[in-house]
Design an enzyme around this catalytic site. Sequence first.
Site, PDB file in Angstrom:
ATOM      1  N   GLN A  78       0.818  -1.210   0.000  1.00  0.00           N
ATOM      2  CA  GLN A  78       0.000   0.000   0.000  1.00  0.00           C
ATOM      3  C   GLN A  78       0.863   1.277   0.000  1.00  0.00           C
ATOM      4  OE1 GLN A  78      -2.886  -1.805   3.318  1.00  0.00           O
ATOM      5  NE2 GLN A  78      -3.584   0.180   2.579  1.00  0.00           N
ATOM      6  N   ASP A 233      -2.300  -4.789  -0.531  1.00  0.00           N
ATOM      7  CA  ASP A 233      -2.013  -6.172  -0.102  1.00  0.00           C
ATOM      8  C   ASP A 233      -2.866  -6.621   1.089  1.00  0.00           C
ATOM      9  OD1 ASP A 233      -0.548  -4.558   1.654  1.00  0.00           O
ATOM     10  OD2 ASP A 233       1.364  -5.559   1.283  1.00  0.00           O
TER      11      ASP A 233
HETATM   12  O1  LIG Z   1       1.542   0.182   4.890  1.00  0.00           O
HETATM   13  C1  LIG Z   1       1.005  -0.893   5.069  1.00  0.00           C
HETATM   14  C2  LIG Z   1      -0.391  -0.973   5.532  1.00  0.00           C
HETATM   15  O2  LIG Z   1      -0.999   0.251   5.766  1.00  0.00           O
HETATM   16  C3  LIG Z   1       1.812  -2.149   4.824  1.00  0.00           C
HETATM   17  O3  LIG Z   1       1.128  -3.284   5.290  1.00  0.00           O
HETATM   18  C4  LIG Z   1       2.170  -2.253   3.353  1.00  0.00           C
HETATM   19  O4  LIG Z   1       1.009  -2.541   2.603  1.00  0.00           O
HETATM   20  C5  LIG Z   1       3.302  -3.235   3.099  1.00  0.00           C
HETATM   21  O5  LIG Z   1       2.967  -4.550   3.334  1.00  0.00           O
HETATM   22  P1  LIG Z   1       3.969  -5.816   3.363  1.00  0.00           P
HETATM   23  O6  LIG Z   1       4.906  -5.682   2.229  1.00  0.00           O
HETATM   24  O7  LIG Z   1       4.623  -5.850   4.693  1.00  0.00           O
HETATM   25  O8  LIG Z   1       3.041  -6.988   3.172  1.00  0.00           O
END
Ligand SMILES: O=C(CO)[C@@H](O)[C@H](O)COP(=O)(O)O
Length: 470
Positions: A78, A233
């Site tokens: 995100q 995600d």
């Molecule tokens: O910033 C957020 C949620 O707001 C994170 O959850 C990102 O979406 C990255 O996710 P991962 O790479 O750790 O799955």
Amino acid sequence: MGRNVVLGVDSSTQSTKVLAVDTDTGEVVARGQAPHVVSTGAARETDPEVWWRALGEALAQVGPYAAQAAAISVGGQQHGLVVLDREGRPVRPALLWNDVQSAPQAAALVAAHGAQWWAKRFGSVPGASFTVTKWAWLAEHEPEAAKAAAAVRLPHDFLTERLTGAAVTDRGDVSGTGWWATDTETYDSGLLDTIGLDPALLPRVLGPGDAAGTTLPGLPLRAGALVASGTGDNAAAALGLGLAPGQAALSLGTSGTVFTPSVARPADPSGVVAGFAGAHGGWLPLACTLNCTLAVDKIAALLGRDREAVEGGGSAVVLPFLDGERTPNLPYASGLLTGLRHDTTPGQILQAAYDGAVYTLLGALDEVLAVDGGAPSDEPLLLIGGGARGTAWRETVRRLSGRAVRIPVAEELVALGAAAQAAALLTGETPAAVARRWNTTAGPVHDPVERDDAALDRLGTELARTFGAG
Ligand SMILES: O=C(CO)[C@@H](O)[C@H](O)COP(=O)(O)O
Ligand SMILES: Nc1ncnc2c1ncn2[C@@H]1O[C@H](COP(=O)(O)OP(=O)(O)O)[C@@H](O)[C@H]1O
């Protein structure tokens, strides 16, 4: 006769993963994975071309299924700010969700309008992770790059556009920008004006169940395959689990996240709960930490220990804020180790790092579940993400939460959720119905154990003493 297959993509912080999934049974028939490069030092950036190449590599690993699949969908990390020129090439590397350089811009944006205004209108109080603060940083520090922008995208939009040619996003991921108002479900032109971002540069927001388009020719995919809207995600993982309100997930990856679908629109002025939209309607209150698996792995490496070599007992406290922190909102913090005694062992220090990473997530879980006003649910907590494969992570969550924990056998719930979204386009079901039909949450339940209140107290005291946070 060949299988009916769909493709689900997870373009997350550390890698791209692709699953080829049997639409009828949910069986994962092939998978691919290719790593990303994230910059080190003060910034956290990745060239979007790295994601595009990684997608190609991961697709190559699923063999003939890439060209056979009737539909595909992309879930992505995100918030990242992707700035493109007129040819669709990145003007500079993307500023990622865990880049805290925009903390001053976040503080200024919140001070300008007040936390209540942000929460009420946008559902979230933007910290440095939110795209709006990253654009403000870019405009201030690299005005030439901001001026060169012909399009502004999120990571999953960028990939979807490369697949379809369509400039689109979805309500789940756009709700993490900080410029899409959750009370009206529209871009906020007044806010965009104040940060100098032309709304014409932004993608169209698709509704639940809308397709982004079909695959362009020349890709290693079936020509004319359907491409779903994709999403962020965490929203994709919620689809992949077929989560219903009251069921919560805890994801252990680069980020730590806790989330549950809600009927009520979240609006937390404290900033702990981000008020995201669900990918298929409804809401997805979520709390996120910057320091989860990577931070604990780094501490294990500093101690020269395997990540599973933990020992209980002792009084060590670790606040593993190696990247600064988002929950609590401490972008300038660094990691802290305290409570050492002559008999403290390296294994106890490592266990304390796990405890420190899990502590705030569990505190935030109660707030996330409270959005719909219900009492904290007794349902097993669904543990997902790369860390869910580790015994030390699982046992830490059980010991600090006192809750039952379920570990789905299915791995890669983000990619599986994207695949469910793609399958839903073909079958007319909702993605959640597809996920339930695929039985994606099946897995062992680990019973509750007595909560370790002493460890929780030590962590709470240290957070309050050092950072004035709780
Ligand atoms: O910033 C957020 C949620 O707001 C994170 O959850 C990102 O979406 C990255 O996710 P991962 O790479 O750790 O799955
Ligand atoms: N068997 C395992 N035990 C514990 N942790 C693991 C295991 N396998 C992978 N991990 C952790 O999973 C993390 C990657 O998780 P993932 O959810 O794929 O991250 P992201 O989505 O942020 O790229 C790695 O940082 C690693 O620490």
